[in-house]
Structure formats: structure tokens, C-alpha cells
Design an enzyme around this catalytic site. Structure first.
Site, PDB file in Angstrom:
ATOM      1  N   SER A 142      34.754  71.786 -80.811  1.00  0.00           N
ATOM      2  CA  SER A 142      35.469  71.168 -79.680  1.00  0.00           C
ATOM      3  C   SER A 142      36.967  71.300 -79.940  1.00  0.00           C
ATOM      4  CB  SER A 142      35.115  69.683 -79.589  1.00  0.00           C
ATOM      5  OG  SER A 142      36.003  69.012 -78.710  1.00  0.00           O
ATOM      6  N   TYR A 163      34.699  61.704 -83.842  1.00  0.00           N
ATOM      7  CA  TYR A 163      34.195  62.897 -83.151  1.00  0.00           C
ATOM      8  C   TYR A 163      35.017  64.130 -83.562  1.00  0.00           C
ATOM      9  CZ  TYR A 163      33.038  65.919 -79.168  1.00  0.00           C
ATOM     10  OH  TYR A 163      32.652  66.964 -78.386  1.00  0.00           O
TER      11      TYR A 163
END
Ligand SMILES: NC(=O)c1ccc[n+]([C@@H]2O[C@H](COP(=O)([O-])OP(=O)(O)OC[C@H]3O[C@@H](n4cnc5c(N)ncnc54)[C@H](O)[C@@H]3O)[C@@H](O)[C@H]2O)c1
Length: 258
Positions: A142, A163
Site C-alpha cells: 500500500s 497498517y
């Protein structure tokens, strides 16, 4: 279309969002697809969508953090389709997160699914790929792995950091796995998507942040799940045959200056 004719793919987190888009596109390109997810009914729906159109697909109820489940996932795919040509390591904790969670327990859970789970999946398919002397593993990272050179955004929290940490680990893991698996003809690359309008994003990313990201994109947009599928097909097929250890950022240019 047809760039993956005769190939097989295991796609984790395939029940919805970006994973579902990978499943449908891989099937359109001719691949037999194992749709892997904890969301069993939704995974079955995706597999049915593929078989209804004449493609080949199975749905597997697999927890990617379980070595036993992942061994079963690889064994079933092999017995159903005869090979494992591609693994898309896409499942992650994202949709189900409480964005305000500040606990170390939350961090542990994130790393357990988004990093260790991906490693377990890769380890489960490697024996088959080694035997074949070929294979492509595609890790879904990501742009959260690359902090923006901006002051902290109001929605950034410990959960967001957990994350990002898991996704930057994924990029490191991609390089190390590529180095180790290359001698067996196996390639390992990653895709780092920017903000993509999946169910998860609609649920957790506030509108003002989406508007800001659009303004920051030279192309003036965020992504739809389908916008990522061509890159995955490229990494799975022969066109990228001498590419390994790389992370391709697909984010409409938002991280251009990052
Ligand atoms: N949506 C975005 O903006 C965006 C941006 C960058 C990267 N990504 C990454 O893309 C991937 C897909 O994102 P999405 O938006 O479609 O998310 P999503 O939450 O909609 O899908 C993730 C899927 O993974 C499954 N899953 C979670 N834990 C699992 C486990 N232990 N075992 C098996 N399956 C499990 C979920 O059931 C779900 O179907 C993720 O890796 C995410 O981190 C998303």
C-alpha cells in the site's frame, strides 16, 4: 484478454473489493482461480460469478494466519487445477479495523494478518512452485508504507500507523523472498495501491480525506478496484518475466512527491 490462458492463481481476500476484482480479471484472462477468504459465502458468490461465465474457479474458506489452512489451500488448488502459477497475497485487515484502536493488541493483530499471514501463504505455495521451477507471487502492499511528507492528517491514528508498518514490512519481505526464490525460477513482486474505492475505503476513509487525495493526484482521481487488475496481470504473465523484487506504485500519482 487471454494473457493467463492455462495458468492458475490463488487470490487471497478474493471475496470482495480489490481481491474480487483480481479474481474476475484473472478469470477473464483465462486463469483458473482459487478464491480464498474467511467470508465464505461471498467467496462462493465470486467463484460462481466466474463459473457462470464459463471460467474455472473454486472458493476456499481459509484463514491466512493458519499454517494448516494454508497448506490445505495449496493442496486443494493443486488437486483441482494441477499447478499454482500465481499467488496474490491480497487478504488484509483493513475493512474490519476500528480506526480509533490504540492498543498493542491491535498492532499485534495487524502484523499477524497483514505480514505473517502473507508469509504463511507464500510458504504454503513455494514447494509447488519450486517443483514447477516457476511461479509469480504478488504481494499487495500500500502507499501507506510511504508516509506523505506532510503534517499528520487528522484521521491518522495508531491503527493507521500499524497498517503502514505492516505494509512497509511487506515491501521488505518482497525483496528478501525474491532473492531467495529466484534460483527456483520464482518471481516475487508487490503492488502498492493508492486509495481505492473498495467497500473498506468507503467505510473508513472520511470524505474530506478522499477530496484531498483527489486534489493531490495529477490525474485528479482516486482508484476503483478494476484500476489495479492490469498491473497484477502484468506481474503474473511472461511480460514481466525478468522482473522480481520490485514494488509498483499504482496511485494516480498522489505519492509522486513522497
Ligand atoms: N482499498 C484501498 O484503498 C487500499 C489501498 C492500498 C492497499 N490496499 C490493500 O488491498 C488489499 C485489498 O483491500 P480491500 O480494500 O479490497 O479490503 P477488504 O477489507 O475489502 O478486503 C480484504 C479481504 O481480506 C479478507 N481477510 C481478512 N483477514 C483474512 C484472513 N485472516 N484470512 C483470509 N481472508 C482474510 C477479508 O475477509 C476481506 O474479504 C488489502 O491488502 C489492502 O491492504 C487497499
Amino acid at each position: 484478454m487471454g494473457r493467463l490462458k492455462g495458468k492458475t492463481a490463488i487470490i487471497t481476500g478474493g471475496a470482495q473489493g480489490i481481491g474480487r476484482a483480481y479474481c474476475l480479471r484473472f478469470a477473464e484472462e483465462g486463469a483458473a482461480v482459487a478464491v480464498v477468504d474467511l467470508r465464505e459465502d461471498q467467496a462462493k458468490d465470486v467463484a460462481k460469478e466466474i463459473t457462470d461465465k464459463g471460467g474455472r474457479a473454486i472458493a476456499l474458506n481459509t484463514d491466512i494466519t493458519s499454517e494448516e489452512d494454508c497448506a490445505q489451500m495449496a493442496a486443494t488448488t493443486l488437486s483441482e487445477f494441477g499447478s499454482i502459477d500465481t499467488l496474490i497475497n491480497n487478504a488484509a485487515l483493513y475493512y474490519d479495523q476500528d480506526i480509533l484502536d490504540q492498543t498493542i493488541e491491535y498492532l499485534r493483530k495487524t502484523l499477524e494478518i497483514n505480514l505473517i499471514g502473507q508469509l504463511i501463504c507464500a510458504r504454503a505455495v513455494l514447494p509447488a512452485m519450486k517443483k514447477q521451477k516457476s511461479g509469480s507471487i504478488i504481494n499487495i502492499a500500500s502507499t501507506a508504507a510511504y508516509p506523505l511528507p506532510l503534517p499528520s492528517m487528522p484521521f491518522e491514528t495508531f491503527a493507521t500507523n500499524a497498517y503502514g508498518l505492516s505494509k512497509s514490512g511487506m515491501i521488505y519481505m518482497t525483496k528478501m523472498m525474491a532473492r531467495q526464490a529466484g534460483q527456483d525460477g520464482i518471481r516475487v513482486n508487490a503492488i502498492a495501491p493508492g486509495v481505492t474505492m473498495s467497500e473498506a475505503t468507503k467505510k473508513i476513509v472520511p470524505q474530506f480525506a478522499l477530496d484531498g487525495l483527489k486534489q493531490g493526484s495529477p490525474l485528479g482521481t482516486t482508484l476503483e478496484p478494476e484500476d489495479l487488475t492490469g498491473t497484477a496481470v502484468y506481474l503474473a504473465c511472461e511480460d514481466s518475466r525478468l522482473m522480481t523484487g520490485q514494488t509498483l506504485v499504482v496511485d494516480a500519482g498522489v505519492w509522486l512527491n513522497g
